[in-house]
Motif scaffolding. Sequence first.
Motif, mmCIF file in Angstrom:
data_model
loop_
_atom_site.group_PDB
_atom_site.id
_atom_site.type_symbol
_atom_site.label_atom_id
_atom_site.label_comp_id
_atom_site.label_asym_id
_atom_site.label_seq_id
_atom_site.Cartn_x
_atom_site.Cartn_y
_atom_site.Cartn_z
ATOM 1 N N HIS A 258 52.243 44.145 35.214
ATOM 2 C CA HIS A 258 52.119 42.713 35.535
ATOM 3 C C HIS A 258 51.096 42.559 36.653
ATOM 4 O O HIS A 258 51.199 43.213 37.690
ATOM 5 C CB HIS A 258 53.447 42.098 35.958
ATOM 6 N N SER A 260 50.567 40.062 38.575
ATOM 7 C CA SER A 260 50.855 38.926 39.452
ATOM 8 C C SER A 260 52.120 39.169 40.264
ATOM 9 O O SER A 260 53.071 38.387 40.232
ATOM 10 C CB SER A 260 50.992 37.647 38.609
ATOM 11 N N TRP A 271 52.976 33.955 35.058
ATOM 12 C CA TRP A 271 51.630 33.993 34.477
ATOM 13 C C TRP A 271 51.233 32.640 33.899
ATOM 14 O O TRP A 271 50.100 32.437 33.486
ATOM 15 C CB TRP A 271 51.547 35.077 33.415
ATOM 16 N N GLU A 291 41.596 36.360 32.283
ATOM 17 C CA GLU A 291 43.008 36.193 32.627
ATOM 18 C C GLU A 291 43.856 35.701 31.459
ATOM 19 O O GLU A 291 45.079 35.792 31.509
ATOM 20 C CB GLU A 291 43.155 35.205 33.791
ATOM 21 N N TYR A 295 49.355 39.319 30.946
ATOM 22 C CA TYR A 295 49.669 39.796 32.290
ATOM 23 C C TYR A 295 49.860 41.300 32.358
ATOM 24 O O TYR A 295 49.756 41.891 33.434
ATOM 25 C CB TYR A 295 50.904 39.094 32.845
ATOM 26 N N ASN A 312 45.633 34.872 43.152
ATOM 27 C CA ASN A 312 45.788 33.860 42.112
ATOM 28 C C ASN A 312 45.360 32.527 42.719
ATOM 29 O O ASN A 312 45.915 32.103 43.732
ATOM 30 C CB ASN A 312 47.243 33.743 41.657
ATOM 31 N N SER A 439 53.988 39.135 25.502
ATOM 32 C CA SER A 439 54.992 38.543 26.384
ATOM 33 C C SER A 439 56.356 38.484 25.713
ATOM 34 O O SER A 439 56.494 37.939 24.616
ATOM 35 C CB SER A 439 54.565 37.132 26.785
#
Length: 467
Positions: A258, A260, A271, A291, A295, A312, A439
């Motif tokens: 991930h 983030s 995300w 992007e 993620y 971000n 995802s």
Amino acid sequence: MTAPTRVVVEPAFTAPVHVPVLVIGAGACGLTAALRLADRGIECVVAERDERPAGSTSLSSGFIPAAGTQVQRALGVDDSPERFAQDIQHKAHGTAAPHLVKAYTEAIAPALDFLADHHGLQWEVLDGFLYPGHTRHRMHTLRERTGEALVQALAQAQERCEIPLLTQARASELVVDKAQRVLGVRLQRPDGSLEAVACDALLLACNGYGGAPDLLQRFVPEMVAATFAGHPGNDGTAVRWGEALGARLADLRAYQGHGSWAVPHAVLITWALMVEGGVQINARGERFHDESQGYSEAALHVVAQPGGQAWNVFDDQVLALAQGFPDFVQAQQAGAVRTCADVGALAALIGCDPSTLQATLDGVAPDTADPFGRGFRRTLQAPFHAVRVTGALFHTQGGLDVDAQCRVLDAAGQPLPNLWAAGGAARGVSGHDVSGYLSGNGLLSAVAGGFIAADSLARHLQPETAP
């Protein structure tokens, strides 16, 4: 002192407790399986290493992708298991195990409907945006929109069904006979003592190996130094037991990263920020990847930046969407989200050259050729919001090779006598590497796998009554 995890061969095994099915792990996989076994009239015991059910599920978003559920159909979403399977294979570049893709995409809607109809889990479908790689709105969530709420709802259903749950019971020894038939498991208690449980069949719903540095070094060395944001129960027990039994392993280089993970706050930032127009900017004030691709692979892109970190960056419109996610609100309250009035203030926060940052943001616009191939629907407008993040490893997607009934396979591809695996213990449907993770694949494998395994176990133990 923690006893080593191992497989022991014994000609006979005596234990004070004997059950038809022993389930190792009380996350979404193990609890779904236990609830389905109870529905099929099969007695089981669930063993959990922690004080309460949690596992990887509790650290997740709690979003489960499914095609064809009652709630999805009620919303008029035109979807099908076949379309879902196509999305999975497209993200995995055609490398996801076809038999599992088919099995999971066909089983997940019946599994969620079962949990709704029999155990009161009230699903909602996220229809405000599409997660990368999904061509339909199919992310199912409980109202609370957290993984913690999901696992607690399942645990409450387990309690109502009076399914025995042994907590603080770490799987330490797997006992088998010379024919590789599982006889039972010895569970380590907090005082170091071992408690034996005999069983007719065993379901490994326990973990992956994201928290085992030696296994990471073997299979995904690029993530050894990355932040591990998963559950400590991901210690590789299932893989170690499988190797000792001569079981076949598969897709061991696959994992969910991930890109983030907020630092230093150590919380996951949704995300959805990127999906709805946010961007990631490094310490030089530059973007460095597309992007919108997902993620998971973003984790590698972020850790490759100066200092292994990025920001971000998004605006008020994206912020309004993000505030619909409780985890984001908590991160905001903790101070992870910083607000900057203009480009100059944002550059000062990042520590980069303002002109470089301005050029980067100028490129975030419709009809602008993006060097990374991303298309933008609109420009970002001041004030800007920013969260400092790093790339993290959440959980692995490879493990014990299983057939479409979640039976563990030996080196020749034949099922072992009475061993099943699902969720993090088994290979998933993310193909061969980090880029194949669509995802929700983790909870898809957990819930669908647990549901399938329970039905398979019922057929194994009660063939005369199985459909």
